[in-house]
Design a protein around this motif. Structure first.
Motif, mmCIF file in Angstrom:
data_model
loop_
_atom_site.group_PDB
_atom_site.id
_atom_site.type_symbol
_atom_site.label_atom_id
_atom_site.label_comp_id
_atom_site.label_asym_id
_atom_site.label_seq_id
_atom_site.Cartn_x
_atom_site.Cartn_y
_atom_site.Cartn_z
ATOM 1 N N ILE A 49 0.787 -1.635 -0.284
ATOM 2 C CA ILE A 49 0.136 0.042 0.177
ATOM 3 C C ILE A 49 1.182 1.480 0.011
ATOM 4 C CG2 ILE A 49 -1.682 1.253 1.488
ATOM 5 C CD1 ILE A 49 -2.939 -1.687 2.575
ATOM 6 N N LYS A 50 1.683 0.925 1.252
ATOM 7 C CA LYS A 50 3.245 2.237 1.561
ATOM 8 C C LYS A 50 3.207 2.674 -0.005
ATOM 9 C CE LYS A 50 2.992 2.499 6.112
ATOM 10 N NZ LYS A 50 4.394 2.474 7.128
ATOM 11 N N SER A 51 3.593 1.401 -1.274
ATOM 12 C CA SER A 51 4.675 1.556 -2.191
ATOM 13 C C SER A 51 3.068 1.962 -3.010
ATOM 14 C CB SER A 51 5.264 -0.219 -2.526
ATOM 15 O OG SER A 51 5.908 -0.298 -1.668
ATOM 16 N N LYS A 52 2.408 1.648 -3.245
ATOM 17 C CA LYS A 52 1.037 2.264 -4.589
ATOM 18 C C LYS A 52 1.207 4.133 -4.065
ATOM 19 C CE LYS A 52 -1.903 -1.672 -4.346
ATOM 20 N NZ LYS A 52 -3.769 -1.756 -4.147
ATOM 21 N N ILE A 53 1.498 4.335 -2.889
ATOM 22 C CA ILE A 53 1.232 5.643 -2.674
ATOM 23 C C ILE A 53 1.998 6.198 -3.402
ATOM 24 C CG2 ILE A 53 0.492 7.019 -0.701
ATOM 25 C CD1 ILE A 53 -0.812 4.869 1.280
ATOM 26 N N VAL A 54 3.594 6.082 -2.824
ATOM 27 C CA VAL A 54 4.528 6.661 -3.549
ATOM 28 C C VAL A 54 4.509 6.613 -5.230
ATOM 29 C CG1 VAL A 54 6.967 7.028 -2.587
ATOM 30 C CG2 VAL A 54 5.680 6.706 -1.267
ATOM 31 N N LEU A 55 4.197 5.629 -5.025
ATOM 32 C CA LEU A 55 4.493 5.431 -6.731
ATOM 33 C C LEU A 55 3.443 6.532 -7.667
ATOM 34 C CD1 LEU A 55 4.844 1.685 -8.095
ATOM 35 C CD2 LEU A 55 6.105 3.979 -8.533
ATOM 36 N N THR A 56 2.458 6.276 -6.544
ATOM 37 C CA THR A 56 1.279 7.127 -7.422
ATOM 38 C C THR A 56 1.229 8.728 -6.939
ATOM 39 O OG1 THR A 56 -0.545 5.808 -6.933
ATOM 40 C CG2 THR A 56 -1.485 7.795 -7.162
ATOM 41 N N LEU A 57 2.090 9.403 -6.298
ATOM 42 C CA LEU A 57 2.009 10.592 -5.990
ATOM 43 C C LEU A 57 3.707 10.863 -6.850
ATOM 44 C CD1 LEU A 57 2.427 10.888 -2.300
ATOM 45 C CD2 LEU A 57 0.836 12.092 -3.764
ATOM 46 N N LYS A 68 -5.533 6.264 5.595
ATOM 47 C CA LYS A 68 -5.604 7.314 7.018
ATOM 48 C C LYS A 68 -4.866 6.728 7.240
ATOM 49 C CE LYS A 68 -9.806 9.198 7.526
ATOM 50 N NZ LYS A 68 -11.042 9.830 8.403
ATOM 51 N N LEU A 69 -4.271 5.772 8.100
ATOM 52 C CA LEU A 69 -3.108 4.897 8.544
ATOM 53 C C LEU A 69 -2.544 5.091 7.816
ATOM 54 C CD1 LEU A 69 -2.598 3.476 10.771
ATOM 55 C CD2 LEU A 69 -3.422 1.717 10.015
ATOM 56 N N GLN A 70 -2.420 4.699 6.444
ATOM 57 C CA GLN A 70 -1.075 4.819 5.595
ATOM 58 C C GLN A 70 0.015 6.225 5.166
ATOM 59 O OE1 GLN A 70 0.625 1.704 5.096
ATOM 60 N NE2 GLN A 70 -0.673 0.719 6.015
ATOM 61 N N LEU A 71 -1.494 6.982 5.326
ATOM 62 C CA LEU A 71 -0.702 8.653 5.150
ATOM 63 C C LEU A 71 0.153 9.119 6.623
ATOM 64 C CD1 LEU A 71 -3.407 9.752 2.531
ATOM 65 C CD2 LEU A 71 -1.249 9.169 2.221
ATOM 66 N N ALA A 72 -0.829 8.779 7.120
ATOM 67 C CA ALA A 72 -0.388 9.511 8.587
ATOM 68 C C ALA A 72 0.977 8.226 8.577
ATOM 69 C CB ALA A 72 -0.847 8.974 9.750
ATOM 70 N N ASP A 73 1.427 7.409 8.348
ATOM 71 C CA ASP A 73 2.906 6.691 8.583
ATOM 72 C C ASP A 73 3.532 7.020 7.814
ATOM 73 O OD1 ASP A 73 1.712 5.087 10.177
ATOM 74 O OD2 ASP A 73 1.656 3.587 9.234
ATOM 75 N N LEU A 74 3.708 7.753 6.276
ATOM 76 C CA LEU A 74 4.523 7.739 5.687
ATOM 77 C C LEU A 74 4.635 9.411 5.862
ATOM 78 C CD1 LEU A 74 2.772 6.589 1.882
ATOM 79 C CD2 LEU A 74 4.954 6.160 3.516
ATOM 80 N N VAL A 75 3.902 10.673 6.536
ATOM 81 C CA VAL A 75 3.995 11.598 6.683
ATOM 82 C C VAL A 75 5.216 11.930 7.899
ATOM 83 C CG1 VAL A 75 2.934 13.702 7.838
ATOM 84 C CG2 VAL A 75 1.608 12.801 6.235
ATOM 85 N N ALA A 76 4.912 10.627 9.199
ATOM 86 C CA ALA A 76 5.655 10.421 10.151
ATOM 87 C C ALA A 76 7.198 10.420 9.660
ATOM 88 C CB ALA A 76 4.819 9.767 11.115
ATOM 89 N N ASP A 77 7.206 9.283 8.839
ATOM 90 C CA ASP A 77 8.380 9.259 8.549
ATOM 91 C C ASP A 77 9.470 10.030 8.160
ATOM 92 O OD1 ASP A 77 8.249 6.662 9.550
ATOM 93 O OD2 ASP A 77 7.752 5.544 8.191
ATOM 94 N N GLY A 78 8.181 11.160 7.741
ATOM 95 C CA GLY A 78 8.750 11.743 5.881
ATOM 96 C C GLY A 78 9.577 11.622 5.144
ATOM 97 N N VAL A 79 8.390 10.772 4.376
ATOM 98 C CA VAL A 79 8.276 10.634 2.893
ATOM 99 C C VAL A 79 7.174 11.255 2.314
ATOM 100 C CG1 VAL A 79 7.941 8.589 0.834
ATOM 101 C CG2 VAL A 79 9.233 8.012 3.733
#
Length: 81
Positions: free
Chosen positions: A12-20, A44-55
């Motif tokens: 899921i995180k990979s999909k989000i980063v690739l989409t952006l 919501k959970l995955q986006l929050a994690d990505l923001v917290a990790d600075g991605v």
């Protein structure tokens, strides 16, 4: 586990980063949800994690890749092609 490893090991995180990365800009929550087809709660959970990790960063209600996110996006593009 660092941010890069977290993204690379999560579909899921990979999909989000690739989409952006592919959209080359800022996307709203709804845009991302429509493009990757995940549930609201999961996203919501995955986006929050990505923001917290600075991605990714949130700016004026839209999400965009940080410099780290751009680097991870490049790695994902190379891995997927």
């Amino acid at each position: 586990m660092d941010a890069k490893d977290k993204v690379m090991s999560s579909e899921i995180k990979s999909k989000i980063v690739l989409t952006l990365k592919k959209e080359r800009g800022k996307l709203s929550f709804k845009d991302i949800k429509d493009l990757i087809g995940e549930s609201t709660d999961t996203l919501k959970l995955q986006l929050a994690d990505l923001v917290a990790d600075g991605v990714i960063k949130k700016c004026k209600g839209k999400y965009a890749l940080t410099e780290l996110g751009e680097e991870i996006g490049e790695l994902l593009l190379k891995r997927n092609y």
